[in-house]
Design a protein around this motif. Sequence first.
Motif, PDB file in Angstrom:
ATOM      1  N   UNK A 136      85.935  -7.714 -14.343  1.00 21.14           N
ATOM      2  CA  UNK A 136      86.098  -8.728 -15.329  1.00 21.14           C
ATOM      3  C   UNK A 136      85.467 -10.109 -14.738  1.00 21.14           C
ATOM      4  N   UNK A 137      85.750 -10.204 -13.354  1.00 25.42           N
ATOM      5  CA  UNK A 137      84.894 -11.493 -12.861  1.00 25.42           C
ATOM      6  C   UNK A 137      83.296 -11.422 -12.909  1.00 25.42           C
ATOM      7  N   UNK A 138      82.733 -10.104 -12.832  1.00 30.48           N
ATOM      8  CA  UNK A 138      81.409 -10.273 -13.107  1.00 30.48           C
ATOM      9  C   UNK A 138      81.022 -10.491 -14.707  1.00 30.48           C
ATOM     10  N   UNK A 139      81.826  -9.675 -15.447  1.00 31.98           N
ATOM     11  CA  UNK A 139      81.672 -10.140 -16.940  1.00 31.98           C
ATOM     12  C   UNK A 139      81.764 -11.593 -17.284  1.00 31.98           C
ATOM     13  N   UNK A 140      82.682 -12.153 -16.746  1.00 27.10           N
ATOM     14  CA  UNK A 140      82.921 -13.449 -16.979  1.00 27.10           C
ATOM     15  C   UNK A 140      81.576 -14.294 -16.515  1.00 27.10           C
ATOM     16  N   UNK A 141      80.830 -14.234 -15.311  1.00 29.22           N
ATOM     17  CA  UNK A 141      79.800 -14.883 -14.891  1.00 29.22           C
ATOM     18  C   UNK A 141      78.745 -14.354 -15.964  1.00 29.22           C
ATOM     19  N   UNK A 142      78.598 -13.265 -16.361  1.00 29.76           N
ATOM     20  CA  UNK A 142      77.653 -12.784 -17.246  1.00 29.76           C
ATOM     21  C   UNK A 142      77.698 -13.503 -18.698  1.00 29.76           C
ATOM     22  N   UNK A 143      78.975 -13.857 -19.159  1.00 29.45           N
ATOM     23  CA  UNK A 143      79.031 -14.333 -20.288  1.00 29.45           C
ATOM     24  C   UNK A 143      78.798 -15.748 -20.051  1.00 29.45           C
TER      25      UNK A 143
END
Length: 251
Positions: A136-143
């Motif tokens: 989820x942390x990686x996905x937040x950065x990608x978002x």
Amino acid sequence: MKTLVMLASAGLIGGAMNALAGGGSFVTLPALIAAGLPSVAANASSTAALFPGGVTSAWVYRGGLTTVDGLPFAPSLVVTLLGGLCGALLLVWTPTTLFDRVLPFLLLAATITLMLGPRLGSRVRSRVAVGRTTVLGVQFVLGTYGGYFGGGVGLMMLAAWSLFTAADIKALNPARMVMVTAANMVAVVCFALLGMVWWRQSVALGLGAMAGGYLGAHLGKRLPARLVRAVMLVIAITMTVLFFRRAFLTT
């Protein structure tokens, strides 16, 4: 009229690229700049123009939105929306000069990860416990990246996800399309409310992107996963080289 036709053609190509592999903004952003838009306005207008094509592609892919092992879909969608909002506000409040210099290196990292994805991913999963918080942390950065600029964000998502799951790229494409569209949706709302979108040019580009997104998504569903991966690698390598040239070799 010639400018509008050029923009519609660029939208067709960009929408198809986004549906098939990602990287459509590399076609649409230069087209808008060539049409006379300032770079920040072109960035915002490109995001707005590609959004309808993303929605069209996501609709075509809707039957493939099954749960992917290692990717919590609903929580990932939420953090992608939050990241898209943060990225859009970041674009509004900060200059893009520094980011233009960093972007080629981000694309290079994504390209290398795509090249080594399956092999590297299996080794990472066998030796490191990748938890829900990390994903989820990686996905937040990608978002956030998607809301701020978004060039190659779909490729970056697939590159990151290849470290979390053994699913092939074709199986991940529907989730990728939804996540990218979600980040773009939040960004488009922000840009529209702040008057950053040049609507005449965006509408021409967007009409082409809708057609390209529809055709590209149907094509992506029928192509073999290996071919889709090969196309993605070609796009990723091309984007990386051209963004390095744009950042360091043009004046």
